[in-house]
Design an enzyme around this catalytic site. Structure first.
Site, mmCIF file in Angstrom:
data_model
loop_
_atom_site.group_PDB
_atom_site.id
_atom_site.type_symbol
_atom_site.label_atom_id
_atom_site.label_comp_id
_atom_site.label_asym_id
_atom_site.label_seq_id
_atom_site.Cartn_x
_atom_site.Cartn_y
_atom_site.Cartn_z
ATOM 1 N N GLU A 93 15.487 5.680 -1.338
ATOM 2 C CA GLU A 93 15.280 4.286 -0.925
ATOM 3 C C GLU A 93 14.114 4.165 0.066
ATOM 4 O O GLU A 93 13.325 3.221 -0.001
ATOM 5 C CB GLU A 93 16.576 3.728 -0.318
ATOM 6 N N GLY A 148 19.441 7.359 0.605
ATOM 7 C CA GLY A 148 18.502 6.691 1.506
ATOM 8 C C GLY A 148 17.115 7.304 1.469
ATOM 9 O O GLY A 148 16.128 6.636 1.788
ATOM 10 N N ALA A 158 21.120 8.933 3.805
ATOM 11 C CA ALA A 158 21.686 8.514 5.095
ATOM 12 C C ALA A 158 22.569 9.646 5.601
ATOM 13 O O ALA A 158 23.007 10.512 4.829
ATOM 14 C CB ALA A 158 22.494 7.233 4.900
ATOM 15 N N GLU A 217 25.122 8.233 -4.220
ATOM 16 C CA GLU A 217 26.178 7.647 -3.384
ATOM 17 C C GLU A 217 27.518 7.579 -4.109
ATOM 18 O O GLU A 217 28.575 7.713 -3.505
ATOM 19 C CB GLU A 217 25.768 6.249 -2.910
#
Ligand code: CAA
Length: 294
Positions: free
Chosen positions: A148, A145, A102, A168
């Protein structure tokens, strides 16, 4: 009940596509046309142009997944999913990065209430709602992300240089787009805990060993291999492929007994399709099947 009605009931969609400037234009069997996307490119690939390829294209930020990029991916997936000429889709990145996660710069100053009120990351999962199979072709970093997003796909192929991780924890947060859930289901608790609690990355070979990735290729062959896989899937009936995908995914959502019951219902449901009859007739008549996706 008519087979089309059964199909609509079971997964409810059908046709159209946008294409774009191709990074593969020098290769055989790729075609593209302009689109309005800023952070991705889309093209049709394969001998029959039946594989939709979505390439993340935000190189300066290593394909960091800003909101607009995710919106574009969702739009492209939806369009390919509705395009009756497409039998499978690929999401890929660059040789250096599938996606580095992200967008940390966009998240840096967000407050708790902004994340709640803005429902941060909530729309991402709809990418995995596609009824057609999604293949992630991962070279380079698939972090946070990015890992993911790869896991939202149905099959992951990796280049030898791919690196998977949920880092993260290093930046003071936790995975928020499925990393603690999908990763744990795929590679098991101990390995997932180790990745999530340390932020350490794993290599393509480790990812293959642990079942996260199904095959590893030299980086320059990855996309062609993913297209071959997509083409192979696209030889089958789209309606039956969607049902098979749905049934496998159900294994992640339910108990074994419920899953077995669900599978049986879907299996029976295939007998309401013309393609099931055609597939079996073609076998008995020793000829290739002609599926009509009904
Ligand atoms: N967000 C925003 N920008 C990013 C980014 C990210 N996730 N990852 C890389 N970038 C940017 C860098 O800031 C840098 O931009 P500038 O040139 O403007 O400084 C550019 O991309 C190149 O990155 P690096 O210079 O860091 O490249 P590198 O080769 O030295 O390192 C890397 C590569 C190891 C991937 C490193 O960039 C990195 O660690 N990135 C962050 C990875 C990460 O923590 N991801 C998780 C994000 S949180 C998340 O994803 C939550 C969730 O669950 C959805």
């Amino acid at each position: 009940m008519a087979t089309t009605a059964v199909a609509r009931l079971l997964f409810g969609r059908v046709p159209r596509v946008s294409r774009n400037l191709s990074q593969f234009s020098s290769l055989k069997f790729y075609s593209s046309q302009p689109s309005n996307y800023e952070y991705i490119k889309t093209e049709k690939a394969g001998e029959k142009q039946n594989v939709g390829v979505i390439t993340l294209n935000r190189p300066k930020a290593l394909n960091a997944l800003c909101d607009d990029l995710i919106l574009e991916v969702k739009d492209a997936v939806e369009k390919f999913d509705k395009d009756s000429s497409i039998g499978a889709m690929i999401i890929t990145g660059s040789e250096k990065a599938f996606a580095a996660g992200a967008d940390i710069k966009a998240m840096q100053n967000q407050t708790f209430s902004q994340t709640v009120n803005g429902r941060m990351l909530e729309g991402w999962s709809s990418i995995s709602d596609a009824s057609k199979p999604l293949i992630a072709a991962v070279n380079g970093y698939a972090l946070g992300g990015g890992c993911e997003l790869a896991m939202m796909c149905d099959i992951i192929y990796a280049g030898e240089t791919a690196r998977f991780g949920q880092p993260e924890i290093i930046i003071g947060t936790i995975p928020g787009a499925g990393g603690t859930q999908r990763l744990t289901r795929v590679i098991g608790k101990s390995k997932a805990m180790e990745m999530v609690l340390t932020g350490n990355q794993i290599s393509a070979v480790e990812a293959e060993k642990s079942g996260l990735v199904s095959k590893v290729f030299p980086p320059d062959q990855l996309l062609a291999e993913a297209v071959k896989l997509g083409e192979r899937i696209a030889t089958h009936s789209q309606i039956i492929v969607s049902l098979a995908k749905d049934s496998v995914n159900r294994a992640y959502e339910t108990t074994l007994q419920e899953g077995l019951r669900y599978e049986k219902k879907i299996f029976y449901g295939t007998f309401a399709t013309a393609d099931r009859k055609e597939g079996m007739s073609a076998f008995i008549e020793k000829r290739p099947p002609k599926f009509i996706n009904e």
